[in-house]
Design an enzyme around this catalytic site. Structure first.
Site, PDB file in Angstrom:
ATOM      1  N   LYS A 288      17.724  61.165  54.719  1.00  0.00           N
ATOM      2  CA  LYS A 288      17.273  62.561  54.640  1.00  0.00           C
ATOM      3  C   LYS A 288      15.751  62.628  54.739  1.00  0.00           C
ATOM      4  O   LYS A 288      15.206  63.445  55.487  1.00  0.00           O
ATOM      5  CB  LYS A 288      17.717  63.188  53.309  1.00  0.00           C
ATOM      6  CG  LYS A 288      17.079  64.542  53.027  1.00  0.00           C
ATOM      7  CD  LYS A 288      17.561  65.129  51.726  1.00  0.00           C
ATOM      8  CE  LYS A 288      16.780  64.721  50.511  1.00  0.00           C
ATOM      9  NZ  LYS A 288      15.456  65.384  50.357  1.00  0.00           N
ATOM     10  N   ASN A 289      15.073  61.773  53.968  1.00  0.00           N
ATOM     11  CA  ASN A 289      13.612  61.876  53.897  1.00  0.00           C
ATOM     12  C   ASN A 289      12.910  61.373  55.160  1.00  0.00           C
ATOM     13  O   ASN A 289      11.693  61.546  55.292  1.00  0.00           O
ATOM     14  CB  ASN A 289      13.084  61.118  52.670  1.00  0.00           C
ATOM     15  CG  ASN A 289      13.360  61.884  51.389  1.00  0.00           C
ATOM     16  OD1 ASN A 289      13.872  63.005  51.421  1.00  0.00           O
ATOM     17  ND2 ASN A 289      13.034  61.277  50.259  1.00  0.00           N
TER      18      ASN A 289
ATOM     19  N   ARG B 138      10.798  72.308  49.870  1.00  0.00           N
ATOM     20  CA  ARG B 138       9.377  71.995  49.885  1.00  0.00           C
ATOM     21  C   ARG B 138       8.933  71.340  51.193  1.00  0.00           C
ATOM     22  O   ARG B 138       7.844  71.619  51.695  1.00  0.00           O
ATOM     23  CB  ARG B 138       9.067  71.085  48.692  1.00  0.00           C
ATOM     24  CG  ARG B 138       7.604  70.790  48.565  1.00  0.00           C
ATOM     25  CD  ARG B 138       7.320  69.869  47.395  1.00  0.00           C
ATOM     26  NE  ARG B 138       6.054  69.187  47.611  1.00  0.00           N
ATOM     27  CZ  ARG B 138       4.877  69.664  47.256  1.00  0.00           C
ATOM     28  NH1 ARG B 138       4.795  70.816  46.646  1.00  0.00           N
ATOM     29  NH2 ARG B 138       3.780  68.991  47.491  1.00  0.00           N
TER      30      ARG B 138
ATOM     31  N   CYS C 157       8.612  73.869  41.225  1.00  0.00           N
ATOM     32  CA  CYS C 157       9.741  73.028  41.602  1.00  0.00           C
ATOM     33  C   CYS C 157      10.299  72.431  40.330  1.00  0.00           C
ATOM     34  O   CYS C 157       9.560  72.213  39.373  1.00  0.00           O
ATOM     35  CB  CYS C 157       9.253  71.936  42.533  1.00  0.00           C
ATOM     36  SG  CYS C 157      10.479  70.681  42.823  1.00  0.00           S
TER      37      CYS C 157
ATOM     38  N   ARG D 260       3.928  69.860  41.541  1.00  0.00           N
ATOM     39  CA  ARG D 260       3.838  69.469  42.958  1.00  0.00           C
ATOM     40  C   ARG D 260       2.827  70.304  43.749  1.00  0.00           C
ATOM     41  O   ARG D 260       3.189  71.128  44.586  1.00  0.00           O
ATOM     42  CB  ARG D 260       5.222  69.523  43.613  1.00  0.00           C
ATOM     43  CG  ARG D 260       6.197  68.607  42.924  1.00  0.00           C
ATOM     44  CD  ARG D 260       7.558  68.610  43.569  1.00  0.00           C
ATOM     45  NE  ARG D 260       7.695  67.596  44.602  1.00  0.00           N
ATOM     46  CZ  ARG D 260       8.845  67.319  45.199  1.00  0.00           C
ATOM     47  NH1 ARG D 260       9.922  67.984  44.898  1.00  0.00           N
ATOM     48  NH2 ARG D 260       8.903  66.389  46.115  1.00  0.00           N
ATOM     49  N   PRO D 261       1.558  70.090  43.521  1.00  0.00           N
ATOM     50  CA  PRO D 261       0.529  70.862  44.229  1.00  0.00           C
ATOM     51  C   PRO D 261       0.388  70.444  45.691  1.00  0.00           C
ATOM     52  O   PRO D 261       1.043  69.503  46.144  1.00  0.00           O
ATOM     53  CB  PRO D 261      -0.742  70.516  43.463  1.00  0.00           C
ATOM     54  CG  PRO D 261      -0.476  69.204  42.828  1.00  0.00           C
ATOM     55  CD  PRO D 261       0.997  69.106  42.587  1.00  0.00           C
ATOM     56  N   VAL D 262      -0.483  71.163  46.432  1.00  0.00           N
ATOM     57  CA  VAL D 262      -0.688  70.854  47.858  1.00  0.00           C
ATOM     58  C   VAL D 262      -2.155  70.560  48.167  1.00  0.00           C
ATOM     59  O   VAL D 262      -2.564  70.610  49.316  1.00  0.00           O
ATOM     60  CB  VAL D 262      -0.171  71.995  48.775  1.00  0.00           C
ATOM     61  CG1 VAL D 262       1.342  72.101  48.718  1.00  0.00           C
ATOM     62  CG2 VAL D 262      -0.819  73.326  48.428  1.00  0.00           C
ATOM     63  N   ASP D 263      -2.930  70.217  47.130  1.00  0.00           N
ATOM     64  CA  ASP D 263      -4.359  69.979  47.336  1.00  0.00           C
ATOM     65  C   ASP D 263      -4.642  68.869  48.356  1.00  0.00           C
ATOM     66  O   ASP D 263      -5.603  68.943  49.131  1.00  0.00           O
ATOM     67  CB  ASP D 263      -5.027  69.649  45.981  1.00  0.00           C
ATOM     68  CG  ASP D 263      -4.326  68.523  45.241  1.00  0.00           C
ATOM     69  OD1 ASP D 263      -3.069  68.500  45.257  1.00  0.00           O
ATOM     70  OD2 ASP D 263      -5.006  67.666  44.660  1.00  0.00           O
TER      71      ASP D 263
ATOM     72  N   LYS E 277      -4.946  60.162  46.059  1.00  0.00           N
ATOM     73  CA  LYS E 277      -3.664  59.829  45.424  1.00  0.00           C
ATOM     74  C   LYS E 277      -2.651  59.647  46.551  1.00  0.00           C
ATOM     75  O   LYS E 277      -2.758  60.324  47.578  1.00  0.00           O
ATOM     76  CB  LYS E 277      -3.275  61.019  44.538  1.00  0.00           C
ATOM     77  CG  LYS E 277      -1.961  60.914  43.843  1.00  0.00           C
ATOM     78  CD  LYS E 277      -1.770  62.118  42.931  1.00  0.00           C
ATOM     79  CE  LYS E 277      -0.467  61.939  42.176  1.00  0.00           C
ATOM     80  NZ  LYS E 277      -0.247  63.013  41.226  1.00  0.00           N
ATOM     81  N   VAL E 278      -1.679  58.764  46.355  1.00  0.00           N
ATOM     82  CA  VAL E 278      -0.717  58.515  47.442  1.00  0.00           C
ATOM     83  C   VAL E 278       0.290  59.658  47.519  1.00  0.00           C
ATOM     84  O   VAL E 278       0.906  60.029  46.520  1.00  0.00           O
ATOM     85  CB  VAL E 278       0.034  57.187  47.195  1.00  0.00           C
ATOM     86  CG1 VAL E 278       1.113  56.976  48.256  1.00  0.00           C
ATOM     87  CG2 VAL E 278      -0.939  56.022  47.191  1.00  0.00           C
TER      88      VAL E 278
ATOM     89  N   VAL F 206       3.498  61.024  50.096  1.00  0.00           N
ATOM     90  CA  VAL F 206       4.335  60.817  51.282  1.00  0.00           C
ATOM     91  C   VAL F 206       4.175  62.001  52.235  1.00  0.00           C
ATOM     92  O   VAL F 206       3.857  61.837  53.416  1.00  0.00           O
ATOM     93  CB  VAL F 206       5.820  60.664  50.860  1.00  0.00           C
ATOM     94  CG1 VAL F 206       6.715  60.543  52.089  1.00  0.00           C
ATOM     95  CG2 VAL F 206       6.001  59.464  49.951  1.00  0.00           C
TER      96      VAL F 206
ATOM     97  N   ASP G 276      12.925  58.265  43.241  1.00  0.00           N
ATOM     98  CA  ASP G 276      14.207  58.869  43.617  1.00  0.00           C
ATOM     99  C   ASP G 276      15.417  58.042  43.163  1.00  0.00           C
ATOM    100  O   ASP G 276      16.559  58.461  43.364  1.00  0.00           O
ATOM    101  CB  ASP G 276      14.273  59.079  45.137  1.00  0.00           C
ATOM    102  CG  ASP G 276      13.397  60.237  45.596  1.00  0.00           C
ATOM    103  OD1 ASP G 276      12.910  60.993  44.746  1.00  0.00           O
ATOM    104  OD2 ASP G 276      13.207  60.373  46.832  1.00  0.00           O
TER     105      ASP G 276
ATOM    106  N   ARG H 104      22.717  68.583  49.082  1.00  0.00           N
ATOM    107  CA  ARG H 104      21.405  68.560  49.732  1.00  0.00           C
ATOM    108  C   ARG H 104      21.059  67.155  50.216  1.00  0.00           C
ATOM    109  O   ARG H 104      20.316  67.004  51.175  1.00  0.00           O
ATOM    110  CB  ARG H 104      20.316  69.006  48.743  1.00  0.00           C
ATOM    111  CG  ARG H 104      20.299  70.495  48.466  1.00  0.00           C
ATOM    112  CD  ARG H 104      19.098  70.847  47.621  1.00  0.00           C
ATOM    113  NE  ARG H 104      17.920  70.153  48.130  1.00  0.00           N
ATOM    114  CZ  ARG H 104      16.967  69.614  47.388  1.00  0.00           C
ATOM    115  NH1 ARG H 104      17.010  69.704  46.090  1.00  0.00           N
ATOM    116  NH2 ARG H 104      15.945  69.012  47.932  1.00  0.00           N
TER     117      ARG H 104
END
Ligand code: UD1
Length: 429
Positions: A22-23, A102, A126, A131-134, A171-172, A174, A316, A408
C-alpha cells in the site's frame, strides 16, 4: 458496518500470498501526475485507500483503466492499472478529499513541479498524532516555491518552475522524501536531499521515476541526488511486496504456532522485525518464493523493541508485535519513537486480558498465559490488525468492530488467514 469474528486457538499452516505494498502504491499512483503519458503499475493491491486515491487523482484529471479483473470484482487482487494525466484539470486538492487520506496531500509535489502551482488542503488531525507538514513546506521552499497558508489550504507557487537545491531534512519523513523526489525530478538543475528516509518504498518510487526518465541516485540511502529533467514519460513498474503485511502475518504465525510460507515477499524489506521475531522464538527462513515462518510448541520469549525509521523496527508493526508480546513468558518494553499517541490498541488488548502499562512513549507488556475473546474496536489500521492477531490466540470469540480500518490496508485478510486454518469470518451488516 462490517465486523470480523475470530474463534481463537487454531494454529496456522499453509501459504499466504503477500500483496503489493500500500505504502508504495500510493506515491507511485501520485507520480502519474508528473507526465501526460501513461504510467502502468502492476501488482496494485485492492484496498480502500487505493480506491480512494483513484477518486482523488480523478479530481485532478487522471484517467485510469484496469487490466484483467475490474475494480469491485471478486479476486481482483494484484491488478495492473494504467494511469494517464493527459491534462491537469484542477490544481486544488480539497479538504473533503485530503482529510480522508493523509497521503493525498503528497499531490502537492507533482502539481507544483508540472503546473508550477498547487492549492492543497492541510490534512488536519489524525488518530495517531498531530502529523504536521512543516518538512514538506521547508523542502519545497528550498526548491524555490513560495508558500502561503490561506483558510486551511497551502497555496504553493513556483513561477518559472522549481529550481534544484541542497536541502537537509531536520527529521526523517517518508512522505516529505517522496514529495521532494517527485518535485526535484522536474526542477531545473541538481537537488541534493540529505537525511532522506531510507524506506524501501522510497527506493521503489525512485526506480519508477527513473523508468519514467528521471535521474535519481542514492534512493534507499540517506543522501539522494537528483538531476532535474525537462519532462517525464510513461513507464511500466511493478509495486514491491508489502513488508507490513509480511510482518503482520509472520507475527500471526509466531502467535498461534504453526508453519506458513509468505509468498512473493522478501526478508531484506523487514530485517529488524524478523530479527525481533527470531529473538521471540520463531524460526524465520528465506525460501525460493518468499519467507517461511514457523513456531513449534515452545513458548514466546519477551523481546524489547524501539520503533525507528528504516532500517529500524517499523512503527507500522509496533501494535502487532505488542499483541505478540502479550503472550510471552516475561516482560517486554515497547518504545514508540515515531508517532506520539500510537498506543490506542493498548486498552483494547487489555480487554482481551493483556497486562500492559504505559509510561510516556514506553509500553511495558507483561506476558500472560492466556487471552480471552471479547468485542474490541480499533481506531487505526495497524491497531485493528493487532487485535486480529490477539484474537487468533484468545480463547473463545473475538469480534473486531470497525473493519473498514482493516480494509484500508489489508487485502482479503479473512480469506488469507482462513486458508491457513484460522476461523475468521466477516459479518456484514
Ligand atoms: C508513512 C507511512 C506510514 C508510516 C510512516 C512512518 C505511507 C502512506 N504512510 O507515513 O504508514 O507509519 O511513514 O514510517 O507511506 N513529520 C513532521 N513534519 C512533517 C512530516 C512528518 O514532523 O512535515 C513527523 C511525523 O509527525 C512523524 C514523523 O515525522 O512523527 C514521521 O512521519 P512520516 O515519515 O512523514 O510519515 P508518513 O509519510 O505520513
Amino acid at each position: 458496518m462490517d465486523r470480523i469474528r475470530i474463534r481463537g486457538g487454531n494454529t496456522l499452516s499453509g501459504t499466504i500470498p503477500i500483496s503489493g505494498a500500500k505504502n508504495a502504491a500510493l506515491p507511485l499512483m501520485i507520480a502519474s501526475l508528473l507526465t501526460d503519458d501513461t504510467l502502468t503499475l502492476e501488482n496494485v493491491p485492492h484496498l480502500a485507500d487505493v480506491e480512494q486515491l483513484i477518486r482523488i487523482l480523478g479530481n485532478h484529471g487522471v484517467d485510469y483503466t484496469v487490466s484483467g479483473k475490474r475494480l469491485g470484482q471478486s479476486g481482483a487482487s494484484g491488478r495492473t492499472i494504467h494511469f494517464t494525466a493527459r491534462t491537469i484539470i484542477d490544481t486544488t486538492a480539497p479538504y473533503e478529499l485530503v482529510s480522508k487520506m493523509r497521503a493525498s496531500f503528497w499531490v502537492i509535489g507533482p502539481l507544483l513541479a508540472r503546473m508550477h502551482k498547487a492549492r492543497v488542503s492541510l490534512p488536519g488531525g489524525c488518530a495517531i498524532g498531530t502529523r504536521p507538514v512543516d518538512l514538506f513546506i521547508e523542502g519545497l521552499q528550498a526548491l524555490g516555491a513560495t508558500i502561503d497558508i490561506e483558510s486551511g489550504y497551502i497555496v504553493a507557487e513556483a513561477k518559472g518552475g522549481l529550481k534544484g537545491a541542497r536541502y537537509r531534512f531536520p527529521k526523517v519523513s517518508v512522505g516529505a522524501t517522496h514529495v521532494m523526489m517527485m518535485a526535484a525530478s522536474l526542477a531545473k538543475g541538481e537537488t541534493l536531499i540529505e537525511n532522506a528516509a531510507r524506506e524501501p518504498e522510497v527506493a521503489d518510487l525512485a526506480a519508477c521515476l527513473n523508468a519514467m526518465g528521471a535521474r535519481i541516485e542514492g534512493a534507499g540511502t540517506s543522501t539522494i541526488r537528483i538531476q532535474g529533467v525537462e519532462a517525464l514519460s510513461g513507464a511500466r513498474h511493478r509495486v514491491l511486496p508489502d513488508r507490513i503485511e509480511t510482518g503482520t502475518y509472520a507475527m500471526a504465525v509466531a502467535m498461534t504456532g504453526g508453519d506458513v510460507t509468505l509468498e512473493g515477499t522478501r526478508s531484506d524489506l523487514l530485517q529488524s522485525a524478523l530479527d525481533a521475531l527470531r529473538a521471540a522464538g520463531a524460526e524465520v527462513t528465506d525460501v525460493a518464493n518468499g519467507i517461511h515462518v514457523r513456531r513449534n510448541g515452545n513458548g514466546l520469549q519477551p523481546v524489547d523493541v524501539v520503533t525507528d525509521p528504516f532500517p529500524g523496527f517499523p512503527t507500522d508493526l509496533q501494535a502487532q508485535f505488542m499483541a505478540l508480546m502479550t503472550r510471552s513468558s516475561g516482560v517486554s518494553n515497547i518504545t514508540e519513537t515515531i508517532f506520539e499517541n500510537r498506543f490506542m490498541h493498548v486498552q483494547e488488548l487489555v480487554r482481551l486480558g493483556a497486562r500492559i502499562s504505559l509510561s510516556g512513549q514506553v509500553a511495558r507488556v507483561e506476558g500472560v498465559p492466556r487471552l480471552a475473546g471479547a468485542p474490541v474496536m480499533a481506531t487505526d489500521l495497524r491497531a485493528s490488525v493487532s487485535l486480529v492477531i490477539a484474537g487468533l490466540a484468545a480463547e473463545g470469540e473475538t469480534i473486531v468492530n470497525r473493519v473498514y480500518h482493516l480494509d484500508r490496508g489489508f487485502e482479503r485478510l479473512e480469506e488469507k488467514l482462513g486458508n491457513c486454518g484460522a476461523e475468521v469470518e466477516r459479518l456484514s451488516s
